[in-house]
Design an enzyme around this catalytic site. Structure first.
Site, mmCIF file in Angstrom:
data_model
loop_
_atom_site.group_PDB
_atom_site.id
_atom_site.type_symbol
_atom_site.label_atom_id
_atom_site.label_comp_id
_atom_site.label_asym_id
_atom_site.label_seq_id
_atom_site.Cartn_x
_atom_site.Cartn_y
_atom_site.Cartn_z
ATOM 1 N N ASN A 38 1.032 0.488 5.911
ATOM 2 C CA ASN A 38 1.455 -0.283 4.745
ATOM 3 C C ASN A 38 2.072 -1.579 5.234
ATOM 4 O OD1 ASN A 38 2.536 -1.252 2.307
ATOM 5 N ND2 ASN A 38 4.394 -0.022 2.546
ATOM 6 N N GLY A 39 1.530 -2.707 4.812
ATOM 7 C CA GLY A 39 2.131 -3.979 5.196
ATOM 8 C C GLY A 39 1.110 -4.991 5.648
ATOM 9 N N GLU A 40 1.560 -5.903 6.505
ATOM 10 C CA GLU A 40 0.709 -6.961 7.031
ATOM 11 C C GLU A 40 1.205 -7.369 8.411
ATOM 12 O OE1 GLU A 40 -0.652 -11.577 6.023
ATOM 13 O OE2 GLU A 40 0.291 -10.342 4.468
ATOM 14 N N CYS A 66 0.850 -1.179 0.000
ATOM 15 C CA CYS A 66 0.000 0.000 0.000
ATOM 16 C C CYS A 66 0.891 1.236 0.000
ATOM 17 C CB CYS A 66 -0.914 0.023 1.230
ATOM 18 S SG CYS A 66 -2.119 -1.326 1.293
ATOM 19 N N ASP A 120 -6.355 -6.717 9.795
ATOM 20 C CA ASP A 120 -5.229 -6.431 10.678
ATOM 21 C C ASP A 120 -5.062 -4.939 10.964
ATOM 22 O OD1 ASP A 120 -4.472 -5.902 8.068
ATOM 23 O OD2 ASP A 120 -2.463 -6.754 8.258
ATOM 24 N N ARG A 169 -4.719 1.899 -1.240
ATOM 25 C CA ARG A 169 -4.918 0.562 -0.700
ATOM 26 C C ARG A 169 -4.816 -0.540 -1.752
ATOM 27 N NH1 ARG A 169 -10.187 -2.127 2.363
ATOM 28 N NH2 ARG A 169 -9.063 -3.970 3.122
ATOM 29 N N LEU A 170 -4.047 -1.556 -1.420
ATOM 30 C CA LEU A 170 -4.074 -2.839 -2.115
ATOM 31 C C LEU A 170 -4.778 -3.803 -1.179
ATOM 32 C CD1 LEU A 170 -3.215 -4.658 -4.490
ATOM 33 C CD2 LEU A 170 -1.133 -5.158 -3.206
#
Length: 235
Positions: free
Chosen positions: A76-78, A2, A101, A50-51
């Site tokens: 941004n991330g997971e 993202c 998340d 956003r992805l």
């Protein structure tokens, strides 16, 4: 992947147009959604590309605002262990309105403050605008994952702080930083918090920072280090 971008501090009228342009430059990082958030007192503006991977519904779009409106997150991330963290927080009385998340990260910050980083397993770069201490005591909390997989570029001036996922998302002075260039020529990359662009820095891997609006200071610290390993001899 993202894209995040934000400006905190002395916000000017032209910043509202700029942040939209910046988010457009980061479109390749998140083609599924784009949103902008402006603080009521205009001390902060965030944008997010956003992805959608986890909880793909609109309820997890960012910037993500807490239910009381006092805390805002761009991320941004997971967070790999978000399900475990979610269960732990629910056991402590926290309720959730989404399945992703992003809300877990915000809830972890609300529960543990900057020590939420000790609970996170994942790849991330995020910024949290915290208004919970009231007017004049707002702060921006930022962090980057342990390995530095997700990027975080920033510019810090006396009365403002700007950040973005990529250098193209920031306004630069147009010059080259001599120290960054020297390291690039010697090493083939620019290490630490240095950047090739003049006036821009990177938040290093496993670092966090706080920008306080009241004094304009930005303080960073390393929240994690590789454990020490000692060589042993076989007898």
């Amino acid at each position: 992947m993202c894209g995040i971008v934000g400006i905190v501090g002395n916000i000017k009228n032209e910043d509202l147009d700029w942040i939209d342009k910046s988010a457009e430059k980061l479109k390749h990082r998140g083609p599924d959604a784009v949103h902008r958030w402006v603080a009521p007192d205009q001390k902060a503006i965030f944008a997010h590309r956003r992805l959608s991977i986890i909880d793909t519904g609109n309820s997890s779009d960012q910037p993500f605002v807490s239910s009381d409106g006092k805390i805002v997150l761009v991320f941004n991330g997971e967070i790999y262990n978000y399900l475990e963290l979610r269960d732990e927080l629910i056991s402590q009385g926290v309720s959730f309105r989404t399945q992703g998340d992003t809300e877990v990260l915000l809830a972890a910050y609300r529960r543990w403050g900057s020590e939420c980083l000790d609970h996170l397993n994942g790849m991330f770069a995020f910024a949290i605008w915290d208004q919970s201490n009231g007017t004049g005591r707002e702060r921006l909390f930022v962090a980057r994952d342990r390995a530095g997989e997700k990027p975080f570029y920033y510019r810090h001036e006396a009365d403002r702080f700007e950040f973005a996922s990529e250098l193209k998302g920031l306004r630069t002075k147009g010059g080259i930083d001599p120290q960054g260039l020297n390291h690039y020529l010697a090493l083939g990359y620019v290490p630490g918090d240095l950047c090739i662009a003049d006036g821009v820095k990177k938040l290093p891997p496993a670092y966090a920072g706080v920008f306080n609006v009241n004094d304009g200071k930005f303080h960073t610290w390393q929240y994690w280090k590789l454990p020490k390993f000692e060589a042993t001899k076989d007898h």
